[in-house]
Design an enzyme around this catalytic site. Structure first.
Site, PDB file in Angstrom:
ATOM      1  N   ASP A   1       1.118  -1.251  -0.130  1.00 49.51           N
ATOM      2  CA  ASP A   1      -0.035   0.127  -0.026  1.00 49.51           C
ATOM      3  C   ASP A   1       0.932   1.244  -0.060  1.00 49.51           C
ATOM      4  OD1 ASP A   1      -1.875   2.071   0.293  1.00 49.51           O
ATOM      5  OD2 ASP A   1      -2.677   0.978   2.351  1.00 49.51           O
TER       6      ASP A   1
ATOM      7  N   ASP B   1      -3.111   2.785  -5.787  1.00 51.63           N
ATOM      8  CA  ASP B   1      -1.834   2.759  -4.794  1.00 51.63           C
ATOM      9  C   ASP B   1      -2.112   1.376  -3.959  1.00 51.63           C
ATOM     10  OD1 ASP B   1      -4.449   3.065  -3.719  1.00 51.63           O
ATOM     11  OD2 ASP B   1      -3.792   4.195  -1.793  1.00 51.63           O
ATOM     12  N   GLU B   2      -2.708   0.463  -4.158  1.00 52.10           N
ATOM     13  CA  GLU B   2      -2.452  -0.753  -3.633  1.00 52.10           C
ATOM     14  C   GLU B   2      -2.553  -2.063  -4.559  1.00 52.10           C
ATOM     15  OE1 GLU B   2      -5.766  -1.600  -0.779  1.00 52.10           O
ATOM     16  OE2 GLU B   2      -5.908   0.620  -0.346  1.00 52.10           O
TER      17      GLU B   2
HETATM   18 MG   LIG Z   1      -2.512   4.035   0.397  1.00 53.07          MG
END
Ligand SMILES: [Mg+2]
Length: 411
Positions: free
Chosen positions: A10, A106-107
């Protein structure tokens, strides 16, 4: 069989971190990436560490954040930049495994079970990736290491920024089971409330809950929730190269002023249909159905859908959406949120059957649409808009993705 080795990576404070990586001077000031302050979406989308220290929170209105932090620097989001950073980070992940499944920009989950012989054990891989992302891209990540996707995701949330957290069957009880059930993926606000009524508050409560009771209240999801909380989930990490099937394309807006008339809705529907048609063309799909979803002042929701001849033109989508809107709309209930979705998608490269709907007019709209796309691609989204949109002050950019139609939203 040994446990699978799954990482959840993350990127920390992603949007704000990209801005700081691009312009390192921003690291030394409290920074927030914000939506348009003129609209209801004038909220904090992301903040850096200094803004966080001042108490600035994601999703709070800009004015509130500035009260807490008068020196707060705000910048508008640059999604193209974030997309580029995301791609660079994923390129590093892909050096370790092709089982890389993204969850937003973002992950990502990585299944490194088969990578251990080459690269060392899962924790070693996690730390190596974390260091490389920092060194090569200038961003930090938090990594959760576990034997299921859900546990790995919980792990990446536990220590931030720039940290690795390992969840094992042995330490599960003293790590994740203490967390509130709402921390888990798939447990939204409503589900959490319903769990509370059953005296289920923590993930440990959920893992130990009676399966029959859960099934009674949550149907097939009952067992899925229990399994996820107890680490017995078999959901695999998809390959990066597996083409993700798109089932619907939609856009929604929360309006800066409520819609009170059909005329006001006309502008908004046109704008949403433009964005949807543009995305359909980009993905290479035709939509065979349109759905309109309305949320009024008192947060009551209604929706309605209809089938249409397959299309990727804004005009045809808007026509159907306006018809549905007029059936759903009552002037006494002003509309706060308006969403248009398209579904029954077919790939454009399947030859379309000529129909009475394929008039030269619709062909013209199709060509016009492609030209608009080409201009926007070259000169940016703002460069060209239909006449009707120029008057439209409501459109604030809130894109709904196909994920919004899944039974559970990500938090
Ligand atoms: Mg994040």
């Amino acid at each position: 069989m040994p446990y699978p080795a799954i990482l959840h990576c993350d990127l920390n404070n992603f949007y704000a971190s990209c801005e700081c990586a691009l312009n390192p001077a921003l690291r030394d000031v409290p920074l927030a990436v914000c939506g348009d302050p003129e609209k209801r979406h004038g909220i904090v989308l992301a903040k850096n560490a200094l803004a966080k220290q001042c108490g600035v929170k994601t999703a709070e209105p800009i004015w509130q954040a500035k009260q807490k932090c008068p020196d707060l620097i705000t910048v508008p989001p640059q999604f193209d930049l974030y997309f580029e950073y995301s791609r660079r980070v994923q390129a590093i992940y892909l050096e370790y495994t092709d089982l890389v499944e993204s969850f937003g920009l973002d992950e990502c989950w990585l299944d490194v079970t088969a990578s251990k012989l080459l690269f060392g054990d899962a924790v070693h891989i996690a730390n190596e990736i974390r260091n490389r992302v920092k060194r090569e891209v200038g961003l930090t990540i938090s990594v959760g290491v576990a034997h299921t996707k859900t546990l790995a995701k919980l792990g990446s949330d536990m220590k931030k920024p720039d940290a690795t957290t390992v969840i094992t069957p042995e330490n599960m009880a003293e790590t994740v089971w203490r967390l509130p059930a709402s921390e888990m993926l798939f447990v939204g606000e409503q589900t959490a409330k319903r769990l509370h009524k059953l005296n289920i508050f923590t993930l440990g409560d959920l893992a130990r809950a009676d399966e029959a009771l859960l099934s009674k209240h949550f149907g097939v999801m009952g067992a899925r929730l229990k399994n996820a909380a107890s680490g017995n989930e078999s959901d695999r990490v998809k390959s990066y190269y597996e083409k993700r099937e798109i089932k619907s394309v939609g856009h929604g807006v929360t309006l800066s002023q409520d819609i009170k008339t059909l005329g006001e809705a006309h502008l908004t529907v046109q704008g949403l249909s433009e964005m949807i048609a543009s995305r359909l063309r980009r993905y290479g799909y035709l939509a065979g159905g349109v759905q309109v979803h309305l949320r009024d002042h008192s947060l009551q929701c209604v929706s309605k859908q209809k089938q249409i001849p397959p299309t990727d033109t804004a005009t045809e989508i808007a026509t159907a959406a306006e018809e549905l809107f007029s059936q759903l709309f009552h002037a006494e209930n002003p509309i706060r949120t308006l969403t248009v979705n398209t579904f029954a998608l077919t790939a454009t490269d399947i030859p379309r059957q000529q129909s009475m709907f394929d008039t030269p007019q619709s062909e013209k709209h199709r060509r016009l649409g492609s030209v608009v796309d080409a201009i926007r691609k070259k000169h940016g989204n703002e460069s060209i808009e239909r006449g009707v949109l120029l008057k439209n002050s409501f459109i604030s950019d809130h894109s709904s993705d196909e994920d919004d139609l899944l039974p559970f939203k990500r938090s």
